[in-house]
Design an enzyme around this catalytic site. Structure first.
Site, PDB file in Angstrom:
ATOM      1  N   GLY A 230       0.817  -1.204   0.000  1.00 24.27           N
ATOM      2  CA  GLY A 230       0.000   0.000   0.000  1.00 24.27           C
ATOM      3  C   GLY A 230       0.851   1.253   0.000  1.00 24.27           C
ATOM      4  O   GLY A 230       2.074   1.193   0.146  1.00 24.27           O
ATOM      5  N   GLY A 232       1.833   5.467   1.069  1.00 20.33           N
ATOM      6  CA  GLY A 232       1.880   6.382   2.201  1.00 20.33           C
ATOM      7  C   GLY A 232       2.963   6.068   3.214  1.00 20.33           C
ATOM      8  O   GLY A 232       3.789   5.168   3.043  1.00 20.33           O
ATOM      9  N   CYS A 258       5.516  -5.765   1.550  1.00 18.34           N
ATOM     10  CA  CYS A 258       5.728  -4.344   1.259  1.00 18.34           C
ATOM     11  C   CYS A 258       5.273  -3.460   2.431  1.00 18.34           C
ATOM     12  O   CYS A 258       5.904  -3.470   3.476  1.00 18.34           O
ATOM     13  CB  CYS A 258       5.039  -3.975  -0.053  1.00 18.34           C
ATOM     14  SG  CYS A 258       5.585  -2.385  -0.734  1.00 18.34           S
ATOM     15  N   HIS A 348       7.946  -7.889  -3.522  1.00 17.98           N
ATOM     16  CA  HIS A 348       6.686  -8.434  -4.016  1.00 17.98           C
ATOM     17  C   HIS A 348       6.863  -9.840  -4.580  1.00 17.98           C
ATOM     18  O   HIS A 348       7.195 -10.004  -5.759  1.00 17.98           O
ATOM     19  CB  HIS A 348       6.106  -7.516  -5.094  1.00 17.98           C
ATOM     20  CG  HIS A 348       5.604  -6.222  -4.561  1.00 17.98           C
ATOM     21  ND1 HIS A 348       4.281  -6.020  -4.206  1.00 17.98           N
ATOM     22  CD2 HIS A 348       6.244  -5.063  -4.281  1.00 17.98           C
ATOM     23  CE1 HIS A 348       4.133  -4.787  -3.749  1.00 17.98           C
ATOM     24  NE2 HIS A 348       5.312  -4.191  -3.776  1.00 17.98           N
ATOM     25  N   GLU A 350       4.607 -11.813  -5.366  1.00 16.94           N
ATOM     26  CA  GLU A 350       3.592 -12.050  -6.398  1.00 16.94           C
ATOM     27  C   GLU A 350       4.004 -11.472  -7.744  1.00 16.94           C
ATOM     28  O   GLU A 350       3.353 -11.708  -8.759  1.00 16.94           O
ATOM     29  CB  GLU A 350       2.242 -11.468  -5.969  1.00 16.94           C
ATOM     30  CG  GLU A 350       2.041  -9.981  -6.205  1.00 16.94           C
ATOM     31  CD  GLU A 350       2.841  -9.081  -5.278  1.00 16.94           C
ATOM     32  OE1 GLU A 350       2.844  -7.866  -5.503  1.00 16.94           O
ATOM     33  OE2 GLU A 350       3.470  -9.591  -4.322  1.00 16.94           O
TER      34      GLU A 350
END
EC number: 6.3.5.5
Length: 373
Positions: A230, A232, A258, A348, A350
């Site tokens: 995500g 921020g 992450c 990541h 994936e």
């Protein structure tokens, strides 16, 4: 693609090119991605929310846009803006349903082309990621005025963005074949390829909003909990950190990716910091300090955990260790509890786009859930 456009950085540097995509104004943090492929996955990755992505690949758009490769629900483009050197004048891919620029226009994403992206990347590499804006059409103005607009936006440091990209309502991704496990996946900006990886392994994913409580998670009686990627500043995610601590206290197996790595790290007592220009690419080497193996990974993060390779530390949930670091710069790339009940990685597994060296981590999560039964 026509008309003048300008990429304006907060330090006053201006790059002039041509409009690409929608016409108008967009503001965000200027970052660069070193991936030579996978631009559709990049543009639709919710982790890029409020960021203007500069592509280092010299030509973008060759394969057009298709209905299969997006990493967001509804194929939504999450980047604030897009900067490229040479947009391909034609589309050549059997899966393409349209051109990249047509999709940028359809989703009202303001971009810029025909700029020296190598110069932009060198500037950001030296000065760091910074506030920026892309302006075209009626949004163009005196450069000093544009710089002031850029400087007036919120910094990424201190930005609480997970709630802006998270699903408003829970939903279920069913497994392929008979269900073996149930996972509660906290959507902090989840990529669609993550539930797909779970589904291939017989996992039913209950995808929950970032505002979900521990009670809502526990009501599902999950075999495991997943913390997604995500956008921020993770230092703002106090609610999610508190929920993670309750999950750890309950002894439920946990896996994070992450942003989820930063959340687990904070829950274990580590602090986070903003990197100079971050890791964004699909060829970043990571060392697993338990095995000595190196995996080439896909990454997208501008914040990281404070820590050192192999560092052990005490937590309220038992001993923990910094399990992975980046081979390039030593940045923390993974943490875990020593007893194995919880682990996370900054990269990541994936992929989408990127290498599959670390895909085994999904199987490691399954082994953890099997051992907990």
């Amino acid at each position: 693609m026509s008309g003048k456009a300008q990429l304006v950085l907060e330090d006053g540097r201006v790059f002039t090119g041509t409009a690409f995509g929608a016409i108008g104004q967009t503001l965000g943090e200027a970052v660069f991605s070193t991936g030579m492929s996978g631009y559709q996955e990049t543009l639709t990755d919710p982790s890029y929310h409020r960021q203007i992505v500069v592509a280092t690949a010299p030509q973008i758009g060759n394969t057009g846009w298709n209905g299969e490769d997006a990493e967001s629900r509804g194929d939504k483009i999450w980047v604030a803006g897009y900067a490229v050197r040479d947009p391909s004048p034609r589309v050549s891919n059997w899966r393409a349903t349209g051109s990249l620029e047509d999709e940028l226009i359809r989703q009202r994403i303001v971009g810029i082309a025909r700029i020296d992206t190598r110069a932009v990347v060198r500037h950001l590499r030296t000065r760091g990621s910074m506030k920026a804006g892309v302006f075209s059409g009626d949004a163009l103005a005196d450069p000093d005025e544009l710089v002031q607009r850029v400087r007036g936006q919120q910094s990424m440091l201190g930005a609480d963005l997970a709630g802006e990209v998270s699903t408003p309502d829970a939903y279920i991704v069913e497994p392929e074949g008979p269900p073996r496990f149930t996972v509660a996946a906290l959507d902090l900006g989840i990529k669609t390829n993550t539930p797909r990886n779970f589904a291939r392994r017989g996992i039913r994913s209950h995808v929950l909003p970032s505002s979900a409580t521990f009670e809502q998670i526990a009501d599902l009686r999950p075999d495991g909990v997943f913390l997604s990627n995500g956008p921020g500043d993770p230092a703002t995610a106090d609610h999610i950190v508190a929920v993670t601590r309750e999950v750890l206290g309950a002894g439920i197996p946990l896996f994070g990716i992450c942003f989820g790595n930063q959340i687990l790290g904070r829950a274990l007592g580590l602090s986070t910091y903003k990197m100079v220009f971050g890791h964004r690419g699909i060829n970043i080497p990571v060392i697993d300090h338990a095995t000595g193996r190196v995996a080439v990974t896909a990454q997208n993060h501008g914040f990281a955990l404070q820590g050192e390779a192999g560092q052990s530390f005490d937590t309220p949930f038992g001993a923990a260790v910094v399990s992975h670091t980046c081979a390039n710069d030593g940045v923390v790339e993974g943490v875990k509890l020593a007893d194995g009940r919880a682990f996370s990685v900054q990269y990541h597994p994936e992929a989408a786009a990127g290498p599959h060296d670390a895909n085994y981590l999904f199987d490691q999560f399954i082994e953890l859930m099997e051992g907990d039964r």
